[in-house]
Enzyme design. Structure first.
Site, PDB file in Angstrom:
ATOM      1  N   ASN A 113       0.806  -1.210   0.000  1.00 25.52           N
ATOM      2  CA  ASN A 113       0.000   0.000   0.000  1.00 25.52           C
ATOM      3  C   ASN A 113       0.841   1.262   0.000  1.00 25.52           C
ATOM      4  O   ASN A 113       0.431   2.301  -0.474  1.00 25.52           O
ATOM      5  CB  ASN A 113      -0.870  -0.009   1.264  1.00 25.52           C
ATOM      6  N   THR A 163      16.847 -20.227 -26.220  1.00 30.51           N
ATOM      7  CA  THR A 163      15.423 -19.942 -26.379  1.00 30.51           C
ATOM      8  C   THR A 163      15.056 -20.120 -27.845  1.00 30.51           C
ATOM      9  O   THR A 163      15.740 -19.589 -28.718  1.00 30.51           O
ATOM     10  CB  THR A 163      15.130 -18.493 -25.958  1.00 30.51           C
ATOM     11  N   LYS A 165      13.471 -19.456 -31.218  1.00 27.34           N
ATOM     12  CA  LYS A 165      12.938 -18.294 -31.935  1.00 27.34           C
ATOM     13  C   LYS A 165      12.529 -18.738 -33.336  1.00 27.34           C
ATOM     14  O   LYS A 165      13.050 -19.720 -33.806  1.00 27.34           O
ATOM     15  CB  LYS A 165      13.998 -17.184 -32.038  1.00 27.34           C
ATOM     16  N   LYS A 167       9.813 -16.580 -31.466  1.00 27.06           N
ATOM     17  CA  LYS A 167       9.112 -17.039 -30.270  1.00 27.06           C
ATOM     18  C   LYS A 167       7.646 -17.326 -30.528  1.00 27.06           C
ATOM     19  O   LYS A 167       7.053 -18.152 -29.859  1.00 27.06           O
ATOM     20  CB  LYS A 167       9.295 -16.049 -29.132  1.00 27.06           C
ATOM     21  N   ASP A 193       9.863 -19.586 -25.033  1.00 24.34           N
ATOM     22  CA  ASP A 193       9.904 -18.173 -24.686  1.00 24.34           C
ATOM     23  C   ASP A 193       8.851 -17.899 -23.621  1.00 24.34           C
ATOM     24  O   ASP A 193       7.883 -18.643 -23.484  1.00 24.34           O
ATOM     25  CB  ASP A 193       9.656 -17.306 -25.922  1.00 24.34           C
ATOM     26  N   GLU A 194       9.049 -16.808 -22.876  1.00 21.46           N
ATOM     27  CA  GLU A 194       8.128 -16.545 -21.760  1.00 21.46           C
ATOM     28  C   GLU A 194       6.686 -16.345 -22.216  1.00 21.46           C
ATOM     29  O   GLU A 194       5.760 -16.640 -21.473  1.00 21.46           O
ATOM     30  CB  GLU A 194       8.593 -15.340 -20.940  1.00 21.46           C
ATOM     31  N   HIS A 284      11.213 -17.691 -15.345  1.00 21.80           N
ATOM     32  CA  HIS A 284      11.483 -16.499 -16.152  1.00 21.80           C
ATOM     33  C   HIS A 284      10.927 -15.281 -15.423  1.00 21.80           C
ATOM     34  O   HIS A 284       9.895 -15.370 -14.769  1.00 21.80           O
ATOM     35  CB  HIS A 284      10.842 -16.630 -17.537  1.00 21.80           C
ATOM     36  N   ARG A 285      11.627 -14.146 -15.556  1.00 25.49           N
ATOM     37  CA  ARG A 285      11.246 -12.968 -14.767  1.00 25.49           C
ATOM     38  C   ARG A 285      10.512 -11.916 -15.602  1.00 25.49           C
ATOM     39  O   ARG A 285      10.654 -10.719 -15.347  1.00 25.49           O
ATOM     40  CB  ARG A 285      12.478 -12.364 -14.097  1.00 25.49           C
ATOM     41  N   HIS A 317      16.371 -16.148 -14.463  1.00 18.12           N
ATOM     42  CA  HIS A 317      17.105 -15.198 -15.298  1.00 18.12           C
ATOM     43  C   HIS A 317      17.664 -14.076 -14.435  1.00 18.12           C
ATOM     44  O   HIS A 317      16.973 -13.559 -13.571  1.00 18.12           O
ATOM     45  CB  HIS A 317      16.175 -14.638 -16.374  1.00 18.12           C
TER      46      HIS A 317
END
Length: 465
Positions: A113, A163, A165, A167, A193-194, A284-285, A317
């Site tokens: 908050n 990764t 691609k 993606k 991929d994310e 993954h972030r 990551h």
């Protein structure tokens, strides 16, 4: 004592410089930028109050509880060097304010908050000290670094990933083919991929099946254990678990989750399932920069990294230090150590505000990914060391001869760097020479060296905004 209504300064109750912090307190370091005219003590106390027991006015029901036992306390304030109107406020929270084993509740309390508070122009949570007593209420990573190495039977070097691609847009069969070629060429892992979840062009179940086929075929041909991070992230927790269960039924070694967009509750649920069922969990972030990129407001990534180690994940990551995504070296290494080590000393030069003891939580492997290629390999090996995953997306698939040769080039470069390091050579100085030597007996590596000979992603650091 009669009840006295009205508004009173926060600092009268919540600024307590004489307070001795307890071993069981959760400690927070906030970077506070108050509005003009608001004294630092009042701003620091306001943060402590609004993120614990306080509200904007005294309330009758304060008399029904013991504020001394439950209130957050601002116990120290220090100016930020080089910034006129900023300071670090240290706040201690009694452990009883938090639900056991819930990162969700911890964040709702500490950052829920207070960030919209009018008396502050900006607020950033720089670091948290999680006490042993609270850490022991979390399972943490499903397996951790050592167990992962034992499962994969891979030691003494970083792990290699890629990764897939493009993606978005590949059919499941073509996607599986790309996975197979990369694994066959010498990578340990490939990755969804994310944002690959379950879209019209490739539904999750089809992708899981073709990727499993790719894993088993490449394992049979190389004699190595292989994996593909199957992204289980979904719109509901139930759907996410359905995907994780299917992955387990296929017998694959690892699944993946986007822990910030998916949320900590979902992530912790998945982490528990992964430990119970022998699945590794890659994290993954996605969305982290929304929270952590501004220097004055939000939350530093090291806090998100600590939260992930509590919630659970085996890989996360962590920036590259050398590729296309920013990360200052010492600061990045600070949170990389927070992810991997059992005990980390306070060290302000690396951005670590508190000594952190992880008791018995397993470590998390940091993943370096984003704009890296074979010429970066010596630097990555030097900076991240053995306990890391080096992920080359374009740096594998962008090879002029295709995916498998791209994977070969990366594996040869990595083995050459590890061998040179073990022989005592200095990767920081001789890195380019080591790669050149290795490329003499690997045409795949030579071709990769030629394509990316001078690419550098060099911009000024973004943290100066």
């Amino acid at each position: 004592v009669g009840f006295k209504a009205g508004v009173k300064d926060y600092k009268l109750t919540y600024y307590t410089p004489e307070y001795e912090v307890k071993d069981t307190d959760i400690l927070a370091a906030f970077r506070v930028t108050p509005q003009p005219g608001v004294p630092p003590e009042e701003a620091g106390a306001a943060v402590a109050a609004e993120s614990s027991t306080g509200t904007w006015t005294t309330v009758w029901t304060d008399g029904l509880t013991s504020l001394d036992r439950y209130k957050g306390r601002c116990y120290n304030i220090e100016p930020v060097a080089g910034e006129e109107s900023q300071f670090i406020a240290y706040v201690a929270y009694p452990l009883d304010l938090f639900e056991e084993g819930s990162v969700t509740n911890m964040f709702t309390s500490i950052v829920g908050n207070v960030f919209g508070f009018k008396a502050l122009r900006a607020l950033r949570l720089e670091d948290l000290r999680i006490p042993n007593a609270y850490i022991k209420t979390f399972q943490g990573p499903p397996h951790g670094i050592q167990v992962e190495r034992d499962k994969l039977n891979k030691y003494g070097r970083p792990l290699l990933g890629c990764t897939i691609k493009p993606k978005l847009g590949l059919s499941a069969k073509n996607y599986g083919r790309a996975v197979y070629e990369c694994l066959r060429g010498g990578l340990d892992f490939t990755k969804d991929d994310e944002n690959v979840n379950s879209q019209p062009f490739m539904r999750w179940r089809d992708r899981f099946l073709f990727c499993a086929e790719a894993i088993y075929k490449s394992q049979a041909e190389t004699g190595e254990i292989k994996g593909h991070y199957l992204n289980a992230t979904a719109g509901t927790c139930e759907e996410m678990m359905k995907r994780a269960v299917f992955a387990r039924e296929l017998g694959v070694p690892i699944v993946m989750h986007d822990y910030l967009t998916g949320g900590f509750t979902a992530n912790t649920t998945l982490a528990h399932y992964c430990r119970d069922n022998g699945l590794l969990l890659h994290i993954h972030r996605a969305m982290h920069a929304v929270i952590d990129r501004q220097k004055n407001h939000g939350m530093h990534f090291r806090v998100l990294a600590k939260a992930l180690r509590m919630s659970g994940g085996d890989h996360i990551h962590a920036g590259t230090v050398v590729g296309k995504l920013e990360g200052e070296r010492e600061i990045t290494l600070g949170f990389v150590d927070l992810l991997r080590d059992d005990f980390i000393e306070k060290d302000r030069s690396r951005g670590i505000y508190f000594t952190q003891d992880w008791v018995s939580l397993p470590g998390v492997l940091p993943v370096a990914s984003g704009g890296i290629h074979v010429w970066h390999m010596p630097a990555l090996t030097e900076i991240f060391g053995d306990d890391s995953v080096l992920q080359f997306g374009g740096g594998t698939l962008g090879h002029p001869w295709g995916n498998a040769p791209g994977a070969v080039a990366n594996r040869v470069a990595l083995e050459a760097c590890v061998k040179a390091r073990n022989e005592g050579r200095d990767l920081a100085v001789e890195g380019n020479e080591i790669i050149r030597e290795a490329s003499k007996w690997s045409p795949e590596l030579a071709a990769a060296c030629e394509v990316w000979k001078e690419i550098k992603f060099e911009f000024e650091a973004m943290d100066t905004l």
